[in-house]
Write a protein that holds these residues in place. Structure first.
Motif, PDB file in Angstrom:
ATOM      1  N   GLN A 121       0.827  -1.212   0.000  1.00 19.86           N
ATOM      2  CA  GLN A 121       0.000   0.000   0.000  1.00 19.86           C
ATOM      3  C   GLN A 121       0.855   1.254   0.000  1.00 19.86           C
ATOM      4  O   GLN A 121       0.523   2.244  -0.668  1.00 19.86           O
ATOM      5  CB  GLN A 121      -0.943  -0.030   1.204  1.00 19.86           C
ATOM      6  CG  GLN A 121      -2.025  -1.100   1.088  1.00 19.86           C
ATOM      7  CD  GLN A 121      -2.772  -1.355   2.380  1.00 19.86           C
ATOM      8  OE1 GLN A 121      -2.228  -1.178   3.481  1.00 19.86           O
ATOM      9  NE2 GLN A 121      -4.024  -1.796   2.278  1.00 19.86           N
ATOM     10  N   HIS A 126      -0.654   4.764  -0.841  1.00 19.24           N
ATOM     11  CA  HIS A 126      -1.816   4.727   0.054  1.00 19.24           C
ATOM     12  C   HIS A 126      -1.344   4.612   1.504  1.00 19.24           C
ATOM     13  O   HIS A 126      -1.504   3.580   2.158  1.00 19.24           O
ATOM     14  CB  HIS A 126      -2.726   3.561  -0.314  1.00 19.24           C
ATOM     15  CG  HIS A 126      -3.225   3.605  -1.718  1.00 19.24           C
ATOM     16  ND1 HIS A 126      -3.769   2.497  -2.355  1.00 19.24           N
ATOM     17  CD2 HIS A 126      -3.276   4.618  -2.631  1.00 19.24           C
ATOM     18  CE1 HIS A 126      -4.125   2.833  -3.586  1.00 19.24           C
ATOM     19  NE2 HIS A 126      -3.826   4.114  -3.780  1.00 19.24           N
ATOM     20  N   SER A 129      -3.988   3.867   4.241  1.00 13.37           N
ATOM     21  CA  SER A 129      -4.408   2.462   4.269  1.00 13.37           C
ATOM     22  C   SER A 129      -3.352   1.600   4.949  1.00 13.37           C
ATOM     23  O   SER A 129      -3.680   0.690   5.722  1.00 13.37           O
ATOM     24  CB  SER A 129      -4.641   1.960   2.840  1.00 13.37           C
ATOM     25  OG  SER A 129      -5.720   2.646   2.231  1.00 13.37           O
ATOM     26  N   ARG A 132      -3.596   1.818   8.736  1.00 13.56           N
ATOM     27  CA  ARG A 132      -4.670   1.006   9.318  1.00 13.56           C
ATOM     28  C   ARG A 132      -4.330  -0.484   9.255  1.00 13.56           C
ATOM     29  O   ARG A 132      -4.625  -1.231  10.189  1.00 13.56           O
ATOM     30  CB  ARG A 132      -5.987   1.290   8.583  1.00 13.56           C
ATOM     31  CG  ARG A 132      -6.530   2.688   8.813  1.00 13.56           C
ATOM     32  CD  ARG A 132      -7.938   2.818   8.266  1.00 13.56           C
ATOM     33  NE  ARG A 132      -7.969   2.685   6.810  1.00 13.56           N
ATOM     34  CZ  ARG A 132      -7.834   3.698   5.964  1.00 13.56           C
ATOM     35  NH1 ARG A 132      -7.628   4.937   6.430  1.00 13.56           N
ATOM     36  NH2 ARG A 132      -7.902   3.499   4.658  1.00 13.56           N
ATOM     37  N   THR A 133      -3.738  -0.909   8.158  1.00  8.18           N
ATOM     38  CA  THR A 133      -3.384  -2.324   8.004  1.00  8.18           C
ATOM     39  C   THR A 133      -2.397  -2.754   9.080  1.00  8.18           C
ATOM     40  O   THR A 133      -2.574  -3.806   9.719  1.00  8.18           O
ATOM     41  CB  THR A 133      -2.768  -2.562   6.610  1.00  8.18           C
ATOM     42  OG1 THR A 133      -3.764  -2.296   5.605  1.00  8.18           O
ATOM     43  CG2 THR A 133      -2.290  -3.997   6.467  1.00  8.18           C
TER      44      THR A 133
END
Length: 220
Positions: A121, A126, A129, A132-133
């Motif tokens: 990501q 990103h 993202s 959060r991952t």
């Protein structure tokens, strides 16, 4: 590579026996089946170990398109994700990693694959993202050795995104939940730097005595 190659090159979870499970949900009905799919997956793993990413990806995707067991499908997803990452096709890597996690969210390999997905990501730009991952690892696998690293990477991603508040949140969680981990030493130092940058110099020094007392400053 993103760091999940160890999982991809390893076993398929049940030894990869031809009759070791029901056909994988959502897989196609054409292509190699049974032993042929298992042999092709072994060849893909060998290609991946040799860093022949294009060949590994081609073989792994052929397995994914076949009617095969769930365990072989799992292994093919791991290889396909790592091979795609090796070719710098971060979108395809993200897709394979994401499918693996959606199908095998509590698999022992999931924390490593989540780390790899985050890097893919980042490769796509990103960063939110990825943040959060990586943070999700500590929620789903709080006792996994990669959980502290996930929080540290989340904090670094937040800094990169210009979100000092989120970075402080992840660093606080890291230090509170995993105080003796190597990542916490880096987290304490990073938190001090972050506090200085945000004009809170008086609070910045609170972590230094802990680092010195526990010798984490040198270890980090």
């Amino acid at each position: 590579a993103a760091g999940g190659a160890g999982a991809a090159a390893g076993g398929d979870g049940t030894g990869g026996s031809p009759g070791g499970g029901a056909p994988s949900p959502g897989s196609a009905t054409s292509g190699p089946a049974g032993p042929s799919a298992t042999v092709m997956l072994d060849q893909a793993r060998a290609d991946l170990a040799d860093r022949n990413y294009a060949s590994a990806l081609s073989r792994a995707e052929s397995v994914l398109q076949s009617l095969t067991t769930a365990s072989v499908h799992r292994g093919a997803l791991l290889v396909a994700g790592e091979a795609a990452y090796g070719t710098k096709d971060y979108a395809l890597a993200s897709r394979h990693y994401g499918e693996f996690l959606s199908r095998n969210g509590h698999d022992p390999a999931a924390p490593q694959i989540a780390l790899a997905l985050g890097w893919a990501q980042v490769g796509l730009g990103h960063v939110d993202s990825a943040q959060r991952t990586w943070a999700q690892i500590s929620h789903v696998f709080p006792n996994d050795e990669r959980a502290p690293l996930g929080l540290l990477l989340s904090a670094q991603a937040a800094v990169q995104a210009g979100d000092a508040r989120a970075a402080r949140q992840w660093l606080d969680q890291l230090v509170k939940s995993y105080p003796s981990s190597p990542a916490a030493a880096v987290g304490r130092l990073s938190r001090s730097v972050l506090l200085v940058r945000t004009g809170r110099e008086k609070d910045a020094g609170s972590d230094l005595p802990v680092l010195i007392r526990t010798r984490q400053l040198c270890a980090g």
